[in-house]
Design a protein around this motif. Structure first.
Motif, short mmCIF file in Angstrom:
data_model
loop_
_atom_site.label_atom_id
_atom_site.label_comp_id
_atom_site.label_asym_id
_atom_site.label_seq_id
_atom_site.Cartn_x
_atom_site.Cartn_y
_atom_site.Cartn_z
N LEU A 270 0.55 0.47 -12.98
CA LEU A 270 0.02 0.80 -11.66
C LEU A 270 -0.37 2.28 -11.58
O LEU A 270 -1.41 2.63 -11.02
N GLY B 245 -3.65 2.85 -13.13
CA GLY B 245 -4.76 2.10 -12.56
C GLY B 245 -5.12 0.86 -13.34
O GLY B 245 -6.23 0.34 -13.22
N THR C 222 -2.90 -4.03 -10.20
CA THR C 222 -2.92 -3.92 -8.74
C THR C 222 -1.78 -4.76 -8.17
O THR C 222 -1.23 -5.62 -8.85
N GLU D 258 -1.49 -6.19 -0.89
CA GLU D 258 -1.14 -5.32 0.23
C GLU D 258 0.15 -5.77 0.90
O GLU D 258 0.93 -4.96 1.37
N TYR E 69 5.47 0.38 -5.65
CA TYR E 69 4.32 -0.12 -6.40
C TYR E 69 3.02 0.18 -5.68
O TYR E 69 2.03 0.59 -6.28
N LEU E 70 3.02 -0.02 -4.37
CA LEU E 70 1.82 0.23 -3.57
C LEU E 70 1.45 1.72 -3.60
O LEU E 70 0.27 2.06 -3.72
N MET F 138 -0.15 2.45 -6.95
CA MET F 138 -1.51 1.91 -7.01
C MET F 138 -2.46 2.79 -6.18
O MET F 138 -3.57 3.10 -6.63
N ASN F 139 -2.03 3.18 -5.00
CA ASN F 139 -2.89 4.01 -4.14
C ASN F 139 -3.15 5.38 -4.75
O ASN F 139 -4.24 5.94 -4.60
N SER G 239 -3.32 6.00 -8.02
CA SER G 239 -4.31 5.80 -9.09
C SER G 239 -5.69 5.52 -8.51
O SER G 239 -6.70 5.90 -9.08
N LYS G 240 -5.71 4.87 -7.35
CA LYS G 240 -6.99 4.60 -6.67
C LYS G 240 -7.61 5.92 -6.22
O LYS G 240 -8.80 6.16 -6.42
N PHE H 43 -10.06 1.54 -10.90
CA PHE H 43 -10.69 2.23 -9.78
C PHE H 43 -11.68 3.31 -10.23
O PHE H 43 -12.26 4.01 -9.40
#
Length: 188
Positions: free
Chosen positions: A5, A8, A11, A14, A28-29, A32-33, A35-36, A43
């Motif tokens: 994660l 990137g 995923t 949500e 985890y979220l 991910m955000n 790396s986004k 991404f």
């Protein structure tokens, strides 16, 4: 999972899956955000050219429909991971984005680790290693034979050398017959 994660390369949904704690999902979220925001991996602006393979989770949402459509068909799959001597994660070559959990029909192999958590099971470890050496990351032909009650696809690995791969595991003592799935067998 966290490393993937952060880079990137994976995923998360949500909304937290039912079996995942809120704290773990939040971490985890956040990864991910981050790396986004950094435009890494999936991404990245050129993600389509970086050969990132997006794999749908298994079992697929339409697993029952897919199993009914595939039943009785032989198809080429790549063995992505060996879970045990009788359980594999495979990807059909005609659908590179859908991984399936495949249990070999009619047999059951001991797990690589004892169910009580007291360490490795020597026979299970040997059986898994044997299957990994022969099948891991290789393309094999699978005859799909149905689906069990847990959403796992059932099938036989067909080979020119033996009638089925299951037969080889049975004769080497790495597996025993499993009556619950033997009724699905369409090969002899």
């Amino acid at each position: 999972s966290l490393l993937l994660l952060q880079r990137g390369l994976a995923t998360v949904p949500e909304r937290a899956p039912a079996k995942m704690s809120k704290e773990l999902h939040d971490s985890y979220l956040a990864a991910m955000n981050a790396s986004k925001a950094a435009k890494l991996g999936l991404f990245a602006p050129d993600a389509a050219r970086t050969r990132v393979r997006v794999v749908k989770p298994f079992p697929p949402a339409n697993a029952g429909e897919l199993a009914a459509r595939m039943k009785g068909q032989s198809m080429k799959v790549r063995v992505d991971r060996v879970l045990s001597a009788s359980g594999l994660v495979v990807t059909p070559l005609d659908d590179q984005h859908q991984s399936l959990q495949l249990n070999l029909t009619g047999i059951q192999a001991p797990p690589a680790n004892k169910r009580d958590g007291s360490g490795p099971d020597p026979l299970g470890s040997d059986a898994k290693l044997y299957v990994e050496k022969l099948l891991n990351q290789r393309v094999v032909s699978v005859l799909f034979e149905g689906m069990d009650n847990f959403g796992n696809f059932l099938g036989s690995i067909v080979s020119a050398k033996v009638a089925t791969f299951q037969e080889d595991l049975l004769t080497r003592g790495y597996a025993k017959t499993f009556p619950a799935t033997i009724i699905f067998c369409t090969t002899s």
